[in-house]
Design an enzyme around this catalytic site. Structure first.
Site, PDB file in Angstrom:
ATOM      1  N   ASP A 164     -46.749   3.639  -4.129  1.00  0.00           N
ATOM      2  CA  ASP A 164     -47.299   3.203  -5.424  1.00  0.00           C
ATOM      3  C   ASP A 164     -48.819   3.276  -5.431  1.00  0.00           C
ATOM      4  O   ASP A 164     -49.436   3.350  -6.482  1.00  0.00           O
ATOM      5  CB  ASP A 164     -46.865   1.765  -5.721  1.00  0.00           C
ATOM      6  CG  ASP A 164     -45.366   1.660  -5.936  1.00  0.00           C
ATOM      7  OD1 ASP A 164     -44.791   2.619  -6.496  1.00  0.00           O
ATOM      8  OD2 ASP A 164     -44.772   0.648  -5.539  1.00  0.00           O
ATOM      9  N   CYS A 207       0.844  -1.195   0.000  1.00  0.00           N
ATOM     10  CA  CYS A 207       0.000   0.000   0.000  1.00  0.00           C
ATOM     11  C   CYS A 207       0.878   1.243   0.000  1.00  0.00           C
ATOM     12  O   CYS A 207       1.876   1.304   0.702  1.00  0.00           O
ATOM     13  CB  CYS A 207      -0.895  -0.019   1.229  1.00  0.00           C
ATOM     14  SG  CYS A 207      -1.897   1.450   1.356  1.00  0.00           S
ATOM     15  N   LYS A 225     -38.867   3.124 -16.855  1.00  0.00           N
ATOM     16  CA  LYS A 225     -38.726   4.452 -16.239  1.00  0.00           C
ATOM     17  C   LYS A 225     -37.850   5.379 -17.066  1.00  0.00           C
ATOM     18  O   LYS A 225     -37.671   6.540 -16.711  1.00  0.00           O
ATOM     19  CB  LYS A 225     -38.166   4.317 -14.827  1.00  0.00           C
ATOM     20  CG  LYS A 225     -39.046   3.394 -13.976  1.00  0.00           C
ATOM     21  CD  LYS A 225     -39.004   3.679 -12.534  1.00  0.00           C
ATOM     22  CE  LYS A 225     -39.928   2.721 -11.806  1.00  0.00           C
ATOM     23  NZ  LYS A 225     -40.759   3.358 -10.807  1.00  0.00           N
ATOM     24  N   LYS A 268     -61.551  10.207  11.975  1.00  0.00           N
ATOM     25  CA  LYS A 268     -60.744   9.047  12.368  1.00  0.00           C
ATOM     26  C   LYS A 268     -61.556   7.757  12.196  1.00  0.00           C
ATOM     27  O   LYS A 268     -62.701   7.688  12.656  1.00  0.00           O
ATOM     28  CB  LYS A 268     -60.321   9.227  13.834  1.00  0.00           C
ATOM     29  CG  LYS A 268     -59.340   8.199  14.299  1.00  0.00           C
ATOM     30  CD  LYS A 268     -58.951   8.444  15.747  1.00  0.00           C
ATOM     31  CE  LYS A 268     -58.188   7.253  16.257  1.00  0.00           C
ATOM     32  NZ  LYS A 268     -58.402   7.033  17.670  1.00  0.00           N
ATOM     33  N   LYS A 326     -37.508  -2.399 -15.194  1.00  0.00           N
ATOM     34  CA  LYS A 326     -37.773  -1.147 -14.476  1.00  0.00           C
ATOM     35  C   LYS A 326     -36.979   0.007 -15.101  1.00  0.00           C
ATOM     36  O   LYS A 326     -37.496   1.100 -15.309  1.00  0.00           O
ATOM     37  CB  LYS A 326     -37.355  -1.335 -13.011  1.00  0.00           C
ATOM     38  CG  LYS A 326     -38.191  -0.557 -12.027  1.00  0.00           C
ATOM     39  CD  LYS A 326     -37.767  -0.833 -10.609  1.00  0.00           C
ATOM     40  CE  LYS A 326     -38.759  -1.707  -9.875  1.00  0.00           C
ATOM     41  NZ  LYS A 326     -38.482  -1.789  -8.435  1.00  0.00           N
ATOM     42  N   PHE A 386     -33.634   4.651  -8.503  1.00  0.00           N
ATOM     43  CA  PHE A 386     -33.266   3.573  -7.596  1.00  0.00           C
ATOM     44  C   PHE A 386     -34.245   2.430  -7.846  1.00  0.00           C
ATOM     45  O   PHE A 386     -35.366   2.662  -8.299  1.00  0.00           O
ATOM     46  CB  PHE A 386     -33.391   4.021  -6.138  1.00  0.00           C
ATOM     47  CG  PHE A 386     -32.125   4.627  -5.595  1.00  0.00           C
ATOM     48  CD1 PHE A 386     -31.695   5.861  -6.027  1.00  0.00           C
ATOM     49  CD2 PHE A 386     -31.375   3.946  -4.651  1.00  0.00           C
ATOM     50  CE1 PHE A 386     -30.524   6.426  -5.536  1.00  0.00           C
ATOM     51  CE2 PHE A 386     -30.199   4.496  -4.147  1.00  0.00           C
ATOM     52  CZ  PHE A 386     -29.774   5.733  -4.597  1.00  0.00           C
TER      53      PHE A 386
HETATM   54  N1  CTP Z   1     -40.698   6.081  -8.298  1.00  0.00           N
HETATM   55  C1  CTP Z   1     -41.321   7.177  -8.876  1.00  0.00           C
HETATM   56  N2  CTP Z   1     -42.678   7.335  -8.745  1.00  0.00           N
HETATM   57  C2  CTP Z   1     -43.416   6.408  -8.108  1.00  0.00           C
HETATM   58  C3  CTP Z   1     -42.790   5.255  -7.544  1.00  0.00           C
HETATM   59  C4  CTP Z   1     -41.424   5.131  -7.665  1.00  0.00           C
HETATM   60  O1  CTP Z   1     -40.655   8.011  -9.488  1.00  0.00           O
HETATM   61  N3  CTP Z   1     -44.722   6.602  -8.000  1.00  0.00           N
HETATM   62  C5  CTP Z   1     -39.242   5.953  -8.464  1.00  0.00           C
HETATM   63  C6  CTP Z   1     -38.471   5.772  -7.175  1.00  0.00           C
HETATM   64  O2  CTP Z   1     -38.091   7.008  -6.624  1.00  0.00           O
HETATM   65  C7  CTP Z   1     -37.260   4.983  -7.655  1.00  0.00           C
HETATM   66  C8  CTP Z   1     -37.809   4.151  -8.791  1.00  0.00           C
HETATM   67  O3  CTP Z   1     -39.016   4.790  -9.196  1.00  0.00           O
HETATM   68  O4  CTP Z   1     -36.249   5.805  -8.176  1.00  0.00           O
HETATM   69  C9  CTP Z   1     -38.113   2.717  -8.453  1.00  0.00           C
HETATM   70  O5  CTP Z   1     -38.890   2.610  -7.297  1.00  0.00           O
HETATM   71  P1  CTP Z   1     -39.254   1.165  -6.705  1.00  0.00           P
HETATM   72  O6  CTP Z   1     -40.038   1.352  -5.463  1.00  0.00           O
HETATM   73  O7  CTP Z   1     -38.048   0.293  -6.668  1.00  0.00           O
HETATM   74  O8  CTP Z   1     -40.109   0.527  -7.847  1.00  0.00           O
HETATM   75  P2  CTP Z   1     -41.577   0.718  -8.240  1.00  0.00           P
HETATM   76  O9  CTP Z   1     -41.653   1.572  -9.449  1.00  0.00           O
HETATM   77  O10 CTP Z   1     -42.366   1.188  -7.066  1.00  0.00           O
HETATM   78  O11 CTP Z   1     -41.970  -0.757  -8.669  1.00  0.00           O
HETATM   79  P3  CTP Z   1     -42.210  -2.029  -7.722  1.00  0.00           P
HETATM   80  O12 CTP Z   1     -42.862  -1.512  -6.470  1.00  0.00           O
HETATM   81  O13 CTP Z   1     -43.098  -2.888  -8.547  1.00  0.00           O
HETATM   82  O14 CTP Z   1     -40.888  -2.662  -7.459  1.00  0.00           O
END
Ligand code: CTP
Length: 289
Positions: A136, A15, A198, A146, A194, A180
């Protein structure tokens, strides 16, 4: 010092680093400082938009539908981006930690609010990283009061929220978009679908069930996935280090996107010079007679 690469390291096995407790050579410190200043200068004026934290969808005035994201990864990204000299805006949902100083933070609660704020700002940002855990589904209708206990069962009617990243597909030409993917199983085909769906330039895949990548933890272990199928694993590291690596890759993509424009600009001054001369009006001949 650590961020400029000159931290004292443990020696051994060839190193180059000096023994623990000793400073690196003054030349190495100077070089690293100059490199850091040059990087800051080249990134000044470049803006990064980060989606962080979790969204909350109201069920009634006191209850929400949410998830366990802490916001640490998004804020670590913001900190890394700020230190590199980017202009940083964070759209933050609910979080369990405080934001870093020196970055603009826009607070939101629901997926709908995050959608609105991201869409409002994304055009002004060359790099977008969606590290937020966005709901989602949301209750079709939040109960006005409530929801009382004592029922034998309770069914909630949910409706899908808008996918923020997918809604930007095709709108960010020349700009870097990073998502992500939270995957509880290692399923590359699912992550690739995905990425495609996206419209991301890079997908950061992580598994919150893996030790070292848990929700709210200090570390993360991720897999980088590119549209051309390239996969690059990044071993367990602090969220700040993962953030720096994401930004390093974002910058690489941005530079690649800028290349054609830079090449065109290099050519332009000569071509313009020629055109200017060519456009000069010819001197009028004296009219005879
Ligand atoms: N994301 C987004 N809008 C949403 C849901 C998720 O922009 N309504 C974005 C998140 O910020 C992330 C990416 O999509 O960058 C993936 O999110 P993830 O939760 O892994 O996937 P989902 O699209 O929710 O799919 P699944 O739940 O079927 O894995």
């Amino acid at each position: 010092m650590r961020s400029c690469g000159c931290s004292p390291r443990r020696t051994g096995g060839g190193c180059w680093s000096p023994p623990v407790g000793r400073l690196a050579a003054i030349e190495a410190i100077g070089e690293a400082a100059l490199a850091a200043i040059a990087t800051r200068a080249s990134l000044a004026g470049v803006r990064v938009l980060i989606g962080a934290g979790r969204t909350e969808e109201p069920l009634d005035p006191v209850r929400v539908l949410s998830n366990r994201s802490s916001g640490r990864m998004g804020f670590a990204l913001a900190e890394a981006a700020r230190d590199l000299g980017y202009g940083v805006t964070v759209i933050a949902g609910e979080v369990s930690v405080g934001p870093p100083a020196g970055v603009e933070v826009v607070r939101v609660r629901t997926a709908g609010e995050m959608l609105r704020e991201v869409r409002r700002r994304e055009k002004a940002h060359e790099i977008l990283v969606m590290a937020a855990a966005v709901a989602d589904y949301r209750p079709r209708q939040a109960a006005p009061g409530k929801i009382p206990s004592g029922r034998r069962d309770l069914a909630l009617a949910l409706e899908p929220t808008t996918d923020i990243l997918s809604s930007l597909r095709g709108r960010r030409a020349g700009k870097v978009t990073i998502g992500f993917a939270l995957e509880t199983e290692r399923d590359a085909a699912r992550a690739r679908a995905k990425l495609e769906h996206k419209g991301c330039d890079l997908l950061v895949v992580n598994n919150p069930l893996r030790p070292g990548s848990e929700f709210g933890g200090e570390t993360n272990e991720v897999l980088f996935l590119y549209p051309d199928g390239t996969e690059a694993p990044f071993p367990r590291a602090s969220k700040l280090e993962v953030g720096r690596e994401i930004l390093r890759r974002a910058e690489e993509i941005r530079q690649r996107m800028e290349e054609p424009r830079r090449r065109a600009e290099k050519k332009r001054p000569r071509a313009e010079g020629i055109r200017t001369r060519a456009r000069k009006k010819p001197a009028r001949r004296p009219v005879r007679g």
